[in-house]
Every structure is written in C-alpha cells, then in structure tokens.
Scaffold this motif. Structure first.
Motif: not given
Lengths: 344, 363, 379
Positions: A13, A72-75, A83, A85, A87, A151-152, A154
């Motif tokens: 997404s 989703l790679v956030t960090h 790290q 999240e 989705i 980061p950002g 997917y």
C-alpha cells in the motif's frame, strides 16, 4: 499466466508502481483509455459496445485493489538491522523466520528470532511484537545498509506463486491480485455499458484509492472484486467458516463497511442459480472492501461485492482455488450485462 | 372467632398492605392522541439498518400532501422538500433516522441455532432472554453460552439466537436476514417507551412538523435517513446531493437521570442542544439558530457538552465545502435497547423549535 | 517586522479550541489581509488567503480576481486541544476534554474559562494528605479533577454555562538555544511558519497561485472536517500540510525520531505523493537547509491524511516541526525549525512551474481514433 505475474509483483500500500505497470501494459491492448490519478489508481474506460447501448450509457465501476499488505523500513539501526512497520493487518505471529524482499532492488532479507536454546519458557509463550523484530539484510553497519536500502523502502514477503493440490494455487498478495486478474480478464470483453475499471491503491490502509475513484468517476453502480477471508479449517467450536474454499464465488450481503444493495446482490445470486454456477454467501458483517468507500461516494452508489475465498490472507502464502476463480469470472460475465436493467 | 377467621386476621396482621387503599395512580391511562398513535405505529414497524422499506413507506404515506416534492435517493433516504416563501430564504436540511438497531444472522449451526452480528450499537448484555423479530414475522430468543460465562458477558460471539429450529435446514431464517428487537409500545403520562423509539420519535417529529408548518420562510428538506445506526451512511450522501446552507440533525441524547447515571442530562427538561458529539463539534452558527429558536418559543433546553453518541452530524458537516451543522438531541433513557424511553414534552418542544427555525425571518 | 517569538507568543495566547476558533481566527484574518490578495472564510470557519501567481520580483502587482495558474495549497490547523464545561457543582467546574489529553498533565494547571467573561481558574484536586496511600499512587482521572474559579456557586452559574470551553493559561517561555515552550504550539508553530512563508512569498516570483489556509478543527474531528472541506473548495494541484511532530525527548529516545533544532521534517510514505516529496527534498538541498526525513506507513495523523483523499484525490505533502511534550502546557520547539520550514516552502513554491502541474497528472492513455474506428468495424 497473469495471476501468477500479479501475485509475484511487489506492491505494498502506497508503493503500487510495479503492479500498476503490469496492469497498464495489459489494459493498453483492450481499453479505450486510462489515466493514473493522484493516489496512483489506474482508472480505465472501456466504452459500451454498440449492441444494447442506450444513448446515455450506463456507468458501471468495477474495482479491484492493487496493493498488498507488507512492511515499511522506518529506520536503520547502527548495526545495519532494519526497523520496520507493518502496513495493513498482518498478524505478528506469521513474521518470525520469514524471508522478505526489500526496496526497489528487491534486496533479500530475513526476519530472525532469538534461538530456542536461549529463550525461556515464558519468552516462548509470548508473541514477539513487530517493533521488536528486525530485517537482517546482511549489512555490517548503518552505512553499509544505506548503500542498498533507505528508510521509506517497502518490503514484501519473498513468496513465489505456485500451483498445488486440487487446482489450488499458493502465493502472496492474492488479496487482491486475484481480483485484479479477474478485472483484467473482464476488461478484454465488450459490454452494453461503459465499463470503468478501477485498479485501486491503499485499500489495506483505509480504502483510500477507492474513495477518490468513486468521487472522480461518479458511477451509476459499483462492483468490487475481492479475495476474502476463508476460515474453513477444523475448529473446536461450531462456527462460521466465513467462506469455504472451492464452494464457488462468495457474495456479500453485509460486511463491516457495507450493506450490499439488495437488488444488485439478488441479481448476482439469481444469475449464479440460472447458470448453475456454485456460489456461497460470505459470513455477514465481517471484513470490509473498497465497496465500503465506493457506496458512500457523492450522493451514494449502489454497490455489491464478488469475492474469491482465500485461506491465510494477509500472510506470506494465501491459498485460492482456481475453480472459484473461474466460476467468479463466469458469474461476472453472465451477470454484468443485466445490471443496467435493474431499477435503481 | 372461628379458627378460620382467626387465620384471616393473622394474615391481615402479617400483610397489612392488603388492607391499605391503593395509591392514586400517578398516570391516568389516557387514550393515545393521534400523534402518539403515529409514534406507536412507527415504533412498532420493522426496520433495522438496511431494511428500512416498511418504515419508509409508512413515513411516505404520512407526509403525502405535506411537501412540495418527495423522492427516494439511491441510498434509500426519503427526502421531502417544503418550499419556502421568504425573500432571504436559505436551504435547510433536517435529518431523522428511519432505521433502528438490530441483529443479522451470520451463521446457522447444525442444530438450527443462529449466530448473529450487530446492526448498530445493540449491547450484548441487554439481550439474554429478550426477543427479536424478523421481516417474515419469525421470533427469535437471545441466549448466551454458559461455558466460560464470566469471560463472555461482553463477547458478542458467545451469544446466539434460538429461532425454534432443529437443524440448519429447517430454520425459518437464513444467513443475512435481519431482525429488530421486540418491545411493545407503552405510554405512561408523558413517558413513552418502546423499541426503536428514539429514532422513530424523531421521524414522527419531522412528520408532525411538516403537518403543523403553515408557512415556511426557508426551503426545508426533511431527510428520513437510512443506515444511520451503522455509521450514519445515508446522511452524508444526502448532504452531498442537497448542499444545504444549514443542517440540523435530530439526534438521540443519552439521558442518565437514573440511579448511578454519569451525565446530568434528563428526560423532560427540554431537548439538548449539542455542543458536540463523539465525532463532531457543532457549528457555532447552527447552535445560535437553535438557541434563538428556544428563546422565541420559550421552550426549555439542555446543553449536551459530553462527547457522547456519534450522530449524523459529522458526515454532513464534512460534505463538499462544508455544511454549517447543528444537532438537537431528544433525551432518551436506555438507548439501543428494546425499551427506549422518551418524554412526550421533549418531543413536542423539538417540534416547536423546528417550526420556529423554518419560519424564522432570517437565519 | 515582528520577530518570530512575538508572532508565536501572540498566536499561542489567542484561544482557539477546536470548533471554537473565533479569537485565533480573527487574528489570522488580520494577518492574512496584510499578506494575501484575497481572504475568504469557508462555511466552517477556515481562513483562506490567496496570493496570485506573479512572475516578476517586487511589490504585489494589481490583484487579479481569477486566475488560470495551478493552485498550491499550504495549510496549518489553527485549533488547539482544550476542555469543555460539563457541569457546575457548588461553584466548581467539571469538564471533559476536546481533543486528546493525558489527564496526568492537568492537575494544578492554570486555566482560562471562556464564559460570559474570560475567567482565570486553577485545576484543583483533593489534597494528598487526606487520601489513602493507594489513592495517591494512582493518577487522577479527568472526572476527579475540577476547576476552581474562586467564585460562589451562584456567581459561577451566572458567568459560566455548560458547553463553554477552557484553555490553559500559560505564556510563552524562552528557553536556552532559541527554544521556546508554551501551550498550543501544536499547531501555532505551524501557523507561524505559514505566516512566515506568506511573508517570504510577497516578493518571490511564482508561477502558481498560493492558497494559504488556516484550518479549523483538526484535533477533535475524525473526519478532519476543516481541512477536508477547505481542500474540497480549493481543489488544489498540490496540498502541503504544516504540522508538528513528536521530537526526541525524555521517554522517547528512539533515534528514529526527528530532533528539535535539526530542521523541519519532510514526511514520506503512503500519505505523501512521491513527486511532492522529491520536490520538497530538492528544495531543501538546493537551499542547504537542514531537514529530517520522517517515514509513515499509513496515517500521519495530520490534515494531510484527509486532504490526499479529498474530492478526486490531491497530491499531498507534509512538512513537520519537531515538538517535545505534545498536548501539554509545555510544548517545546526550536524557533529555527519554524524559520527553516518557511524557507523550505518558499523555495518549493518558487520552483513550481506549469510543467509540474502537467507531470502531476500522471500517465494517460487514449486509444488512437483510427484504431478505435478499426476496432469498431471489427465488432
């Protein structure tokens, strides 16, 4: 096989580009026009064939969503671990020991768990929450990881589509690439109404693509093609399986976001009966689809849903029956031409 | 004294109330007024969310001749327009729901027991032993699993419906069938009680207002909405189509003037002008219009400042470029149960206020 | 020229609880009138300042009424969280929240009750001395708190009604290193950046019309009703949301979070159009502005979330000011982040051209007429 390509394509997404490219390449051969909107939806038009077309053609919107659940790679940690999240609705319990593909270059990575040897019984009784897990791409440091991933980026499950069992297939993202494949098939045909095929984005994070597609296209009626919950494994208590694999396409009477238009739902069921096609009713009031947003567009759009039962949706490997897929296509082909004649 | 007489005397001594005169009745058992008969008919009509046809037909028949235009939109909302005669007339939209909370059959087991899901905010705790009724007249009795009952008091999955069947095949209902709660309409003085009453009383208010309204200044769209209980789905669509200058939502305000209630809103103290509900802060301009109308009509009112209840205001307020939206709450005790209770004086006062708004020279 | 601190102090002192934004709106209308060609107010009370496209440098030219230029919407919400009177008991005010509070930050705060007059008060609670040990250990719930106005019951009832709103009474405090703390910096910091941006644009040539919007009711509206309706009215080609975001702070040491003073956040993720993100980041790089990239999987919990799906869909971006201790009386930010956010937007707006509006439209395909005719014949 289009379904296989669609299932293997990566499109979490908000990052549906690869799926979109596959679909537009297909549509170019068959539709009159299409455009990509601000949300990344593909909105295609196949004009009514002359036969049966009235002066102002009926506008039927058929929607299937392109996006899939994923990560989703956030960090990036100092040691190069990613790290992430979740989705969409992913069960934390399916994440450990999965392999994933990260970012534009599909960099392979794995999600590890502390070894059994080093865990206590009480640790093993706990679900490890996603925010305590990391993706390991083999990087030695943050700088090293940044060479291939930022980061950002997917990540998708690294599952390859395959056929197995009695005419079943297994793959990731069958929710809702199965619907996309159905809609691609339908777009090849001619209908006595203007067919607006909407391949939508961001369904898994709030029916967001469908919301604007419904507003922009302002259809007379809408039909959503989905892959839906199938919970037909044995259980301790007698309760609804939601749908059963192989028992035919599932029709929605009501779900968490929609009370189906009665005449439209009835037309689908009656058409199935007349054509001796197997069908089932999905357990009412559970789940939700793009129809939840579409039917509330503008001053309201009569809406219904045809679903393909899919075991283990939102996991790395969903299972559908190609019999259900084929029967859904037959049902749609038979029912669609009759929709403009309904008294809305 | 014979032994028998002796016994009778002792009984009187033990149960002295037997000899006391009956207390005077607090409420005379008056015959219902025609208006209250209308409320009764609306209350007793079947119409859970998504199955509003019968209520809509009843409402449509009642407003016949009272409006300049009557139509049903794609969603199923019934929309009646009364044209205004004022020079500076505005377009006003007022909503009241057609639907009521209910349940829908989601599964039939081998022994013919039905599992169900909620249509709207039906509270599982109020159900065991209560009845529901399907469109075809079939009555179901709610039951609850006893195994692990401590954990299941609030768990809707532990409840079931007994429709008098012995197998899934002979069950008189099918998956997807909807039922409303069963609750006979009763009136006791000013108190009216019944199932679906909070919604249907508001519908009756719109009908009666149309009936009494002699001359409207403004163009008034009375919208009898569908699917209000499942997330106010009909109201937003109607607002999108009508693009009103002002919208007033007739809402249900949870009155808790009972032992252990936690708000200070009460029955009979006038309708509530909502400062907010769970999903909307009422537009200041609309609140002013309502306040002014209470002043003009000398009607009592209360203010609902608690963020309770999510009515139809939010999707209307958010429609297109935004609608100035206010909400007038009918105080209701035991909301979303088979015995919703309202006060007839509050109902009458809302009619007064609406009539005053519709006929106001300027807004 | 007022300093940024002055602007911020004025903005944070003007009450504007969600749905009750009159005072802060009046202030904004005055500011917008100085800085925009046209000022409009939406039915729900959002303020729109329109600055028309102008290709030459220098003072504002004659003001065209309409324009064919593409529209850039830049918005910040003007409302703040607050409290609302639910009851008056023996002169003490009972209240509920508007927007989300952690009730642990409320005891002993000074407040203003906006009744017939603005009344100072204090949030009181029962003294710990009289409580059992167990009671002292648990936080006070909202329902246990009350506001003391120092008034008799009769006088309180005369001046205060159920439904009146309450704000915190806390002036702006300057900390070390150009950091400031106050109530309501969520989102008066964003508004200050918006005004600063408008000031910068006065003599910045631009090919797009600028729609600066101060929106009502972000904090207490699941539908983000202010932003949704204003964006619907404007139908911009790009919408940018200016809001605050959580900064690293005590209890939140995760280095994934942005840091106050290190530049505005530029968000990416499903809520942000990739083109808008790229252009914002390019703008920051071109001006060598410190900035931080923030990543959101889905809901950014800002007006950007609704604007993106308003109408036919709007390409949306999100610029954030890092803020510590969100939704308390001591929200803390770095002034430099506000200044840089405004410069970032100035650079972004100045660089937008007509091609960009076309590029945003995305790929389109129309079957060639000849082929269509052939296809028809085949049928």
């Amino acid at each position: 096989m289009l379904l296989e390509k669609l299932s293997n394509a990566r499109g979490v997404s908000g990052d549906e580009g690869a799926v979109r490219a596959l679909i537009t390449a297909h549509l170019r051969k068959y539709v009159d026009e299409y455009r990509i909107d601000a949300l990344g939806n593909v909105l295609a038009l196949k004009r009514a064939s002359r036969r049966g077309a009235s002066r102002v053609p009926f506008k039927l919107l058929i929607a299937a969503h392109m996006d899939e659940v994923g990560l989703l790679v956030t960090h990036i940690d100092r040691d190069g671990a990613l790290q992430f999240e979740k989705i969409g609705g992913i069960d934390d319990r399916v994440l450990p020991a999965q392999s994933v593909l990260v970012g534009k270059h599909a960099t392979p990575g794995v999600i590890g768990l502390k070894p059994r040897h080093l865990t206590t019984a009480s640790e093993r009784a706990q679900v490890v929450p996603a925010d305590a897990l990391r993706i390991d791409i083999g990087a030695t440091s943050r700088e090293d990881a940044l060479r291939v991933v930022a980061p950002g980026a997917y990540a998708t499950f690294a599952t390859t589509f395959r056929a197995f069992g009695d005419n079943c297939v297994r793959g990731k993202a069958l929710d809702d690439r199965a619907g996309c494949a159905l809609l691609c098939e339908l777009a090849r045909e001619n209908f006595p109404f203007d067919l607006y095929a909407a391949f939508t984005t961001q369904e898994e994070i709030g029916l967001r693509g469908a919301r604007v597609a419904g507003h922009a296209l302002a259809p007379d009626a809408a039909l959503v093609l989905e892959a839906t919950i199938c919970d037909d494994s044995p259980k301790s208590r007698e309760q609804s399986p939601t749908t059963r694999l192989g028992a035919g396409p599932a029709l929605t009477l009501a779900d968490g976001g929609l009370l189906a238009h009665k005449a439209l739902a009835r037309l689908l069921a009656e058409t199935a009966q007349e054509h001796k096609l197997p069908f089932q009713y999905k357990q009412p009031l559970v789940g939700g689809t793009d129809a939840g947003a579409l039917h509330r567009a503008r001053a309201g759009v009569p809406s219904a849903v045809i679903s393909i039962p899919a075991r283990y949706i939102h996991s790395p490997a969903a299972v559908i029956s190609l019999d259900d897929f084929g029967n859904a296509l037959k049902l749609a082909r038979a029912a669609l031409p009759r929709i403009p004649d309904l008294d809305f | 004294m014979t032994r028998k007489e002796n016994q009778a005397a002792r009984a009187r001594a033990h149960f002295p109330a037997f000899d006391l005169p009956a207390p005077s009745p607090t409420h005379a058992a008056d015959a219902l007024t025609p208006f209250h008969q209308l409320i009764k008919r609306l209350s007793e009509t079947y119409g859970p969310s998504g199955s509003e046809e019968a209520v809509r037909e009843l409402a449509r028949a009642e407003i016949k001749g009272l409006a300049d235009q009557i139509r049903v939109d794609a969603f199923g909302n019934l929309i009646a327009l009364r044209k205004g005669a004022g020079n500076r007339r505005k377009k006003i939209m007022v909503t009241a729901p057609l639907d009521e909370p209910g349940v829908m059959v989601t599964f039939l087991d081998a022994r013919g027991f039905a599992r169900f899901g909620m249509l709207g905010a039906v509270k599982p705790l109020t159900l065991p032993g209560a009845r529901c009724q399907f469109e075809n007249g079939v009555i179901g009795v709610f039951g609850r699993e006893t195994r692990g009952a401590a954990d299941t008091e609030k768990d809707a999955d532990a409840f079931f419906l007994d429709v008098g069947a012995t197998s899934a095949q002979d069950a008189p209902v099918r998956i997807g069938d909807a039922a409303c709660l069963v609750g006979e309409f009763r009136a006791a003085g000013n108190l009216l009680c019944g199932k679906a009453l909070s919604g249907r009383a508001r519908g009756a208010i719109l009908i009666e207002t149309l009936r009494r309204l002699k001359r409207a200044t403004h163009d008034v769209y009375c919208v009898f909405t569908v699917q209000s209980q499942v997330g106010a789905r009909g109201a937003g669509a109607a607002a999108f189509a009508l693009q009103p200058d002002y919208a007033f939502v007739l809402d249900a305000t949870p009155a808790q003037d009972f032992p252990g209630g936690d708000t200070n809103l009460a029955l009979g103290k006038g309708p509530a002008i909502l400062a907010q509900d769970e999903k909307m802060i009422a537009s200041a301009a609309a609140r002013q219009v309502l306040l002014e109308a209470t002043r003009q009509t000398q009607t009592p009112y209360q203010i609902q400042a608690h963020a309770r209840g999510g009515g139809e205001g939010a999707p209307i307020q958010a429609a297109r470029e935004g609608t100035v939206t206010g909400a007038l709450g009918l105080p209701v005790r035991y909301l979303h149960t088979q015995s919703e209770m309202v006060d007839a004086r509050d109902v009458a006062n809302i009619i007064e206020i609406l009539t005053s708004v519709f006929a106001a020279k300027t807004l | 020229m007022p300093t940024l601190t002055d602007t911020l102090a004025k903005l944070s002192a003007a009450p504007g609880v969600s749905g009750h934004e009159n005072a802060v709106r009046a202030l904004l209308v005055r500011e917008f009138q100085k800085l925009a060609d046209t000022v409009e107010i939406t039915p729900l009370g959002s303020v729109i300042g329109i600055l028309r496209a102008q290709t030459t440098r220098g003072p504002r030219a004659a003001r065209p009424k309409s324009s064919a230029a593409p529209r850039l919407l830049v918005e910040a919400h003007m409302d703040q969280i607050g409290l609302i009177v639910t009851d008056i008991q023996d002169g003490f005010i009972r209240f509920e929240e508007i927007g989300y509070w952690d009730s642990r930050v409320l005891p002993s705060q000074n407040v203003l009750v906006h009744g017939k007059k603005t009344l100072p008060g204090v949030i009181g609670a029962r003294p710990p001395h009289v409580l059992a040990a167990a009671e002292r250990k648990r936080p006070l719930a909202l329902a246990e708190l009350f506001i003391d106005l120092g008034l008799s019951d009769a006088r309180a009832r005369e001046l205060v009604s159920v439904g009146d709103v309450i704000t915190l009474d806390r002036a702006l405090l300057s900390l070390q290193n150009e950091m400031v703390a106050s109530q309501a910096l969520d989102n008066r910091a964003g508004l200050a950046a918006l005004l600063e941006f408008l000031r910068h644009m006065q003599d910045t040539p631009r090919a797009w019309d600028i729609y600066a919007v101060a929106n009502v009711n972000e904090e207490d509206s699941p539908l983000y009703v202010g932003a949704q309706t204003a964006a619907y009215a404007i139908q911009p080609h790009i919408a940018i949301c200016l809001d605050v975001t959580h900064a690293r702070q005590v209890g939140l040491s995760d280095d994934a979070l942005p840091e106050a003073g290190q530049g505005p956040g530029i968000a990416r993720g499903a809520n942000v159009h990739p083109f808008v993100f790229d252009k914002l980041r390019q703008a920051a790089r071109r001006r060598a502005l410190p900035h931080q990239i923030t990543v959101y999987g889905s809901d950014t919990e800002t007006n950007a979330w609704i604007m993106q799906v308003t109408g036919d869909g709007i390409p949306t971006g999100l610029v954030e000011i890092p803020l510590r201790y969100m939704h308390s009386a001591v929200e803390t930010i770095a002034l430099s982040d506000i200044a840089r956010a405004a410069e970032l937007l100035q650079e972004f707006a100045a660089q937008l051209n007509a091609d960009d509006a076309r590029a945003l439209r995305g790929e389109t395909f129309v079957r060639a007429p000849a082929r269509r005719a052939r296809a028809k014949r085949r049928r």
